[in-house]
Enzyme design. Structure first.
Site, PDB file in Angstrom:
ATOM      1  N   GLU A 133      38.401  46.696  40.159  1.00 54.15           N
ATOM      2  CA  GLU A 133      37.354  47.347  39.381  1.00 54.15           C
ATOM      3  C   GLU A 133      36.261  46.327  39.044  1.00 54.15           C
ATOM      4  O   GLU A 133      36.493  45.114  39.102  1.00 54.15           O
ATOM      5  CB  GLU A 133      37.917  47.962  38.094  1.00 54.15           C
ATOM      6  N   ASP A 134      35.083  46.813  38.704  1.00 51.17           N
ATOM      7  CA  ASP A 134      33.988  45.931  38.328  1.00 51.17           C
ATOM      8  C   ASP A 134      34.276  45.246  36.993  1.00 51.17           C
ATOM      9  O   ASP A 134      35.154  45.666  36.231  1.00 51.17           O
ATOM     10  CB  ASP A 134      32.676  46.717  38.226  1.00 51.17           C
ATOM     11  N   VAL A 135      33.515  44.207  36.730  1.00 49.70           N
ATOM     12  CA  VAL A 135      33.695  43.454  35.491  1.00 49.70           C
ATOM     13  C   VAL A 135      33.542  44.353  34.269  1.00 49.70           C
ATOM     14  O   VAL A 135      34.330  44.273  33.305  1.00 49.70           O
ATOM     15  CB  VAL A 135      32.666  42.300  35.418  1.00 49.70           C
TER      16      VAL A 135
END
Length: 306
Positions: A133-135
């Protein structure tokens, strides 16, 4: 009493066997290109004398003994798997290093592997997960499956009580992360983790803003969009670890709910690997939706919830 027919058949069989032996005795290397299996069979059937005639191989007897400078014993890797939930929007999954500089203080990988490395010393650890997942995206629900390979571990016998203790130490070390189902697995079992990476689907909830006033027709058109294929380029932020290419992703279904004249929430169900923030670009999906349903809609994502 053996019949003349059977006797004749037996003699023919003997003649064929004799001819085959003679053929192998005078075997020549095949002129046409053959595969490895055919070549192996050919050499296996060749007599030693014939092999020596065709191939001049002179092996000399060693005059000195060999010297062993050192012996290194290495144990097979130990694999520890589990699931993690991420509650922070400022936590990357793996160490974020660009041009030799670390961009963030810690990561999901480091939070999990540090207590694990103290409990099970090893030469190295390798973190792998079923997707990422993205930050700034949370990981809720049942959690994302992950596995950690401990290279040449100093301990190999770990009971479930040991795993529960390590899991508690990981969860106490950070409020941004929670690990569940920590356990020792086999190398064969971790294949399931990668096999499901591309087959699963994901759900996202995004809050969006549009410079144009929202209409019921536009929102209904979004709700009726299914199996929308989009072409997604590799984001600039991940070019340091991924090849620049265009990959096809599918938005399986979406549902829009109006908040006010310019804001609405959008629930998305996509296949693995779809970037919701890039999907929301007016130059990608919205151009397709606008042309398909003859509506004017140019939303911009404000915040993504997961």
């Amino acid at each position: 009493m053996q019949s003349i027919k059977d006797q004749t058949k037996e003699e023919a069989t003997k003649e064929e066997a004799t001819e085959e032996e003679a053929l192998h005795a005078n075997a020549e290397p095949p002129e046409e290109s053959v595969g490895v299996h055919e070549l192996r069979s050919f050499l296996k059937a060749m007599p030693d004398e014939r092999f020596s005639e065709l191939f001049d191989i002179k092996a000399s007897r060693p005059s000195t003994g060999c010297t062993i400078s050192s012996i290194k014993c290495v144990h097979d890797s130990l694999y520890v798997a589990g699931r993690y939930n991420k509650y922070s929007r400022s936590l990357c999954q793996t160490p974020w290093i660009i041009d030799g500089q670390k961009k963030m203080d810690t990561s999901v990988e480091e939070i999990i592997t540090q207590p694990l490395s103290l409990a099970i010393p090893s030469d190295d650890t390798k973190f792998s997960s079923s997707g990422r997942e993205d930050v700034d995206v949370r990981m809720l629900g049942a959690g994302r499956p992950f596995v950690i390979e401990l290279v040449n571990p100093r301990k190999i016998h770990m009971c479930q009580e040991d795993m529960v203790k390590i899991q508690k130490e990981i969860n106490v070390s950070s409020e941004d992360l929670r690990v569940t189902d920590l356990q020792v697995v086999t190398k064969l079992e971790i294949k399931v983790l990668k096999e499901g990476e591309e087959s699963k689907t994901k759900c996202y909830l995004a809050r969006c803003w549009s410079p144009l006033a929202l209409t019921d027709d536009a929102l209904q058109a979004l709700g009726g969009t299914k199996n929308l294929v989009i072409e997604q380029k590799t984001p600039i932020r991940v070019l340091h670890r991924r090849t620049l290419s265009t990959r096809k992703r599918v938005v399986l279904e979406m549902q829009a709910v109006k908040i006010d004249e310019h804001h609405f929430s959008l629930e998305l169900e996509t296949n693995a690997g779809t970037y919701p923030s890039f999907f929301m670009s007016p130059l990608s999906v919205w151009k397709t939706v606008s042309l398909r349903y003859n509506i004017m809609l140019q939303p911009h994502i404000i915040r993504t919830f997961i």
